[in-house]
Design an enzyme around this catalytic site. Structure first.
Site, mmCIF file in Angstrom:
data_model
loop_
_atom_site.group_PDB
_atom_site.id
_atom_site.type_symbol
_atom_site.label_atom_id
_atom_site.label_comp_id
_atom_site.label_asym_id
_atom_site.label_seq_id
_atom_site.Cartn_x
_atom_site.Cartn_y
_atom_site.Cartn_z
ATOM 1 N N CYS A 423 0.727 -1.168 -0.163
ATOM 2 C CA CYS A 423 0.069 0.105 -0.042
ATOM 3 C C CYS A 423 0.929 1.483 -0.024
ATOM 4 O O CYS A 423 0.302 2.474 -0.420
ATOM 5 C CB CYS A 423 -0.901 0.110 1.193
ATOM 6 S SG CYS A 423 -2.425 -1.362 1.162
ATOM 7 N N ASP A 456 -15.273 2.047 0.306
ATOM 8 C CA ASP A 456 -14.466 1.084 0.162
ATOM 9 C C ASP A 456 -14.531 0.427 -1.178
ATOM 10 O O ASP A 456 -13.470 -0.210 -1.620
ATOM 11 C CB ASP A 456 -14.204 0.210 1.434
ATOM 12 C CG ASP A 456 -13.816 0.695 2.817
ATOM 13 O OD1 ASP A 456 -13.151 1.803 2.528
ATOM 14 O OD2 ASP A 456 -14.059 0.143 3.768
ATOM 15 N N GLY A 546 -11.373 2.995 -8.649
ATOM 16 C CA GLY A 546 -9.922 2.561 -9.310
ATOM 17 C C GLY A 546 -8.965 2.895 -8.094
ATOM 18 O O GLY A 546 -9.168 3.040 -7.015
ATOM 19 N N THR A 548 -4.702 3.830 -8.015
ATOM 20 C CA THR A 548 -3.480 4.457 -8.677
ATOM 21 C C THR A 548 -2.131 4.275 -8.027
ATOM 22 O O THR A 548 -2.242 4.822 -6.751
ATOM 23 C CB THR A 548 -3.698 5.954 -8.849
ATOM 24 O OG1 THR A 548 -5.076 6.125 -9.723
ATOM 25 C CG2 THR A 548 -2.610 6.372 -9.978
#
Length: 771
Positions: A423, A456, A546, A548
C-alpha cells in the site's frame, strides 16, 4: 514510449514546430537535462522548411523532402508530442490552453508559431484569397489548383499579392510547375495568366538594385504582369479591387503579405508590438513574463529589430535551447545578437537562383545547386536520426541540476529513493483527489456508491431482466501523450463489452504512474483520466472507482461491466458463425508494427497520427450496426492479432474460413514497416498460430502475411454477417464513420482438413458486393 531516467522536476513546453523549436529539440536530444521534460504542442505533425517550399511547389522536391517529422524528432529528443493547437495562456496557473485537450502545465514556455497573414484587414480576402500561411492549408489549396488546371482546359488567371522575396519566389515556382504540367499534356502554357501586385514602389524592396533588376527581367521574360504601387482594397469572386478604382481579374489569389501575430496572443498578458508579435529581450525572453520565451517570426527582439527571415529562426534555435536550459537550472541567461546582414538565396522556379547579401549579387544554375546542398544538409540534421539507444541500467546519467525549493527537494529525494511496496506504493490521496476533482463521470441510476460518494468499494445495482458482462484490460503506455493514451486505453477496454453486444455500464480504473514531484504526478493522472473519461462518458459508462499506484512506467487499465438481456439471446458470441457468412472487419490493422517502428524512429509521424485516430474511434456504433444487420458472431481485435481472433471464432462455430490478403484494410505505413522487418514483441508468440493455416508455406513470402499475426490495440470488430446483408451493412458502417470497413473473407462448412483457415489474394469483398 521512452521512460525518463529520473523523476520529472521541470517542464519546458514548446508551442509550435517552427525552425527554432526543431533546433531546441535536437539540442536537448544531443544533451538531455536530467529532471527536465520537453513537451511540444503542435497542430501539424510535419512542419515545412520554408527555404524549400518554392522548390516543392515547382516539383523539384517531394512532400517528405521539405518537411521535418516533428513526432519522430520529439521521440528522438525524449519529448512529448501533443497534436493540438494552443489557443491561450493561463499566466497565473502557468498552463497552455489548448483547443481540444486539457490545459498543459509549464515551468518555462517557448512560442515559435510563425506569423499569420492578416487577410482579415482587406475586405473579402479571408473568403476569396489563399494565405501562404499556415502552409498546410496553402498546400491543400495548391494541390487542388494543380489538379483543376490539369483536368479543366481554358484560361486560368493567378494573382499573387505581395512583392517581397516570398511572393516573387512562390509565383515563379507556381508558374514553372503549372506550365510544365500543361506542356506534358500537349496543351498551350499560355492558358495560364499570372500577375504580381504589391503596394511598394518596387519588388524585393529590401534587396539591392541589381537583384531587383534581375527579377524584373525574369518576370517580364516570363510574361508575368507586375503592378507596383498597387494597394488591394477588397477581394471579390474572380477579381481584386485596388486603391485607384482599378480591378484585376483573378481566378486564384495567393496572399503573401500583411503578416502579424496569431489572434489568440492578444488575449494573453504578453507584451506585443503593433503587428501582434511578442516583444522579447536580448535573451529571447518575453519582456512582460520571465517564464515565457519566443523566437522566429512571432518574436520581435526590441534591442535588435530585424525583418522577418527564416535565417533568424534557424539561428535562434541554439541560444533559445541554451537559455531555456539555463532558466530551469538557475543559471544566467546569455544574450543573442542577430547578424545585421544575411545571405538570401532566391530561386526562380527553374533550378536557377540568385544570391543576395547587402550589395552582393550572384546568379546562375550553380547558385541553385548551392542552395539545394545547403537546404538538404539542414533537413538531414532533423530527418536522418540515429536509432534509439536502449537504457542499460535505468539510472540517470547524471544528477539533476534543476533548482528546487525545499518542499520540491524533499519530494525529489523521495522519488529517487527506494520506494515502499504494498500500500506504500499508492499515489497520495491528496494528489488523486486534486487530479480527479474537475472530472465528472457520467451518472447512472444503478450506481448506488461510486465516485460521487466514495467508499471502500462501489455498489452497483443490476437492473431487472439484465445480466452482467465482465471484462478487464490493462497495458503500459506506448505513446508519450497521457491524454491520448487514456482515450485509447478506455476504447480498448470497452471493445470486449461492445463485441458481446452489451451496453457498457460501469468501469473501475487501475493505473500506475511514474514517481515525481506531486504536481507532475497530479497532472499526468489528470491528463490520462481526462482522455479516458471522455471515452467512458460518450459510451454512457460510469467510472465508479479505481486504484492508482507508483511504477516505473505509465500504465492504465479498466475492469468494465456491461449489461445484456438475462436470457442471453442478444449476446454476440464468437461461436455463432454460419457457412455462407462473409467476414467484415470494421477498422484497418497494423498498430503493432507501427508502434514498434515508432519506438525505433522508423515510422513517419503521419502514420502514427492515422493509427491513433483509428484507435481512438469507438466500436460502440459499429457493434450496434453489425447487430442490426444480422451479425452471427463478433469479436474485437486485440493482442492475438487477426488470425488468432479468427481461430477463436472458427473453433466454437465448427466452421472453416477463408481470408483474402488483398482485401485486408491496412493502416498507412504498416506494410512498409513489416517489409523492413519491424515487428511487435508479441508477434513471435502469435506466429505460433500459423499451424491453423492451410497451405501455409505458399503464403509465407506474401508482403501482407506477417500482418495476420500483428497484435492490435483498440482494434476494430471482426464479425460474420449473412452474405445477403453485407452490402447494406458495409454502407451503414461507412456512413457511421468506419470508412475502412471491409469484407475480408468468407465462412465455409468445416472440411476434413486439419487447418481451419485458408488464404487467398483475390479481393473477395468486391466479388461479394458485385454479386
Amino acid at each position: 514510449m521512452q521512460q525518463p531516467d529520473s523523476p520529472v522536476l521541470r517542464d519546458i513546453v514548446l508551442v509550435g514546430g517552427g525552425h527554432s523549436h526543431v533546433g531546441v529539440l535536437k539540442r536537448f536530444a544531443m544533451r538531455p537535462e536530467p529532471g527536465v521534460r520537453l513537451t511540444l504542442i503542435c497542430r501539424d505533425t510535419h512542419t515545412p522548411y520554408s527555404g524549400m517550399l518554392p522548390g516543392y511547389i515547382a516539383g523539384h522536391y517531394t512532400f517528405d523532402d521539405v518537411h521535418i517529422d516533428l513526432r519522430r524528432l520529439a521521440e528522438f529528443a525524449g519529448a512529448r508530442f501533443l497534436g493540438d493547437e494552443a489557443v491561450g495562456i493561463d499566466h497565473a496557473g502557468q498552463k497552455v490552453l489548448c483547443r481540444s485537450r486539457p490545459p498543459v502545465p509549464y515551468d518555462r514556455l517557448s512560442i515559435n508559431i510563425g506569423s499569420t497573414p492578416r487577410v482579415g484587414q482587406v475586405e473579402g480576402a479571408g473568403e476569396h484569397a489563399v494565405p501562404v500561411k499556415p502552409i498546410h492549408r496553402f498546400n491543400n489549396r495548391w494541390r487542388t489548383l494543380l489538379e483543376r488546371v490539369k483536368l479543366h482546359p481554358g484560361t486560368t488567371r493567378i494573382a499573387v499579392v505581395g512583392g517581397g522575396a516570398g511572393g516573387v519566389e512562390l509565383l515563379l515556382a507556381m508558374q514553372y510547375r503549372l506550365r510544365k504540367e500543361l506542356a506534358a499534356q500537349g496543351r498551350n502554357p499560355e492558358e495560364l495568366v499570372f500577375q504580381l501586385l504589391t503596394r511598394s514602389t518596387r519588388i524585393l524592396p529590401t534587396h539591392n538594385a541589381r537583384v531587383r533588376a534581375y527579377f524584373e527581367r525574369v518576370l517580364n521574360r516570363r510574361g508575368i504582369a507586375i503592378h507596383t504601387s498597387t494597394e488591394v482594397t477588397s477581394v471579390d469572386v474572380g477579381r481584386l479591387c485596388c486603391d485607384r478604382g482599378q480591378w484585376h481579374a483573378a481566378d486564384e489569389i495567393v496572399w503573401v503579405t500583411d503578416a502579424g501575430g496569431a489572434a489568440w496572443l492578444r488575449d494573453t498578458h504578453l507584451a506585443l508590438d503593433e503587428e501582434g508579435f511578442i516583444l522579447v529581450d536580448a535573451n529571447l525572453r518575453s519582456v512582460s513574463d520571465p517564464n515565457i520565451f519566443a523566437a522566429g517570426d512571432i518574436a520581435n527582439q526590441v534591442d535588435y529589430p530585424r525583418e522577418k527571415a527564416g535565417v533568424f529562426a534557424v539561428r535562434q534555435g541554439r541560444p533559445l535551447a541554451d537559455n531555456l536550459r539555463a532558466a530551469v537550472i538557475g543559471r544566467p541567461l546569455k544574450p543573442y545578437r542577430p547578424q545585421t546582414r544575411w545571405l538570401a538565396l532566391i530561386s526562380t522556379g527553374d533550378r536557377h537562383a540568385v544570391a543576395s547579401r547587402g550589395a552582393l549579387f550572384l546568379a546562375g544554375d550553380w547558385v541553385w545547386r548551392w542552395k539545394d546542398w545547403i537546404d538538404r544538409r539542414f533537413m538531414a540534421k532533423f530527418n536522418e536520426l540515429p536509432g534509439m539507444k536502449e537504457s542499460t541500467n535505468g539510472k540517470p546519467d547524471s544528477a539533476s541540476r534543476v533548482t528546487l525549493n525545499d518542499e520540491e527537494s524533499a519530494q525529489a529525494i523521495s522519488a529517487l529513493a527506494m520506494r515502499c511496496g504494498g500500500c506504500g506504493a499508492k499515489v497520495g490521496a491528496s494528489v488523486l483527489s486534486r487530479a480527479l476533482s474537475t472530472l465528472t463521470p457520467t451518472p447512472r441510476d444503478e450506481v448506488l456508491v461510486g465516485l460521487h460518494a466514495p467508499d471502500d468499494a462501489a455498489v452497483v445495482r443490476v437492473p431487472p431482466g439484465k445480466a452482467l458482462v465482465h471484462s478487464v484490460d490493462f497495458f503500459r503506455a506506448f505513446i508519450d501523450d497521457p491524454y491520448v493514451f487514456g482515450k485509447v486505453a478506455a476504447n480498448h477496454a470497452l471493445g470486449d463489452i461492445f463485441a458481446m453486444g452489451a451496453e457498457a455500464q460501469t468501469a473501475t480504473a487501475v493505473a500506475t504512474v511514474p514517481q515525481g514531484l506531486e504536481a507532475k504526478v497530479e497532472d499526468t493522472v489528470f491528463q490520462m483520466m481526462s482522455g479516458a473519461l471522455e471515452v467512458l462518458n460518450e459510451a454512457d459508462c460510469s467510472l465508479v472507482g479505481g486504484h492508482t499506484g507508483e511504477g516505473r512506467e505509465l500504465a492504465l487499465g479498466f475492469a468494465v461491466n456491461g449489461l445484456i438481456e438475462a436470457d442471453g439471446d442478444t449476446a454476440l458470441r464468437k461461436g455463432g458463425m454460419r457457412p455462407g457468412d462473409v467476414l467484415i472487419l470494421t477498422k484497418p490493422i497494423g498498430t503493432g508494427t507501427l508502434f514498434a517502428a515508432h519506438a525505433r524512429l522508423a515510422a513517419r509521424g503521419r502514420w502514427i497520427d492515422a493509427a491513433l485516430t483509428s484507435m481512438c474511434q469507438s466500436n460502440r456504433l459499429a457493434a450496434q450496426c453489425l447487430r442490426e444487420h444480422g451479425a452471427t458472431a463478433c469479436t474485437d481485435l486485440t493482442g492475438f492479432g487477426l488470425l488468432g481472433h479468427l481461430i477463436e471464432m472458427t473453433r466454437p462455430s465448427n466452421v472453416d474460413a477463408e481470408l483474402d490478403l488483398a482485401a485486408l484494410p491496412l493502416l498507412e505505413g504498416a506494410e512498409e514497416t513489416v517489409a523492413a522487418g519491424i515487428l511487435s514483441s508479441l508477434q513471435p508468440a502469435n506466429v505460433r498460430l500459423r499451424r491453423a493455416l492451410r497451405d501455409q508455406a505458399r503464403w509465407v513470402d506474401h508482403p501482407r502475411y506477417p500482418l495476420l499475426f500483428d497484435p492490435q490495440t483498440a482494434g476494430g470488430l471482426l464479425a460474420s454477417v449473412p452474405a445477403g446483408h453485407a452490402t447494406d451493412c458495409l454502407n451503414a458502417l461507412r456512413a457511421l464513420g468506419y470508412t475502412r470497413a471491409t469484407i475480408i473473407g468468407r465462412v465455409y462448412e468445416a472440411s476434413k482438413a486439419l487447418e481451419p483457415i485458408a488464404l487467398t489474394s483475390s479481393v473477395i469483398g468486391q466479388a461479394v458486393l458485385d454479386s
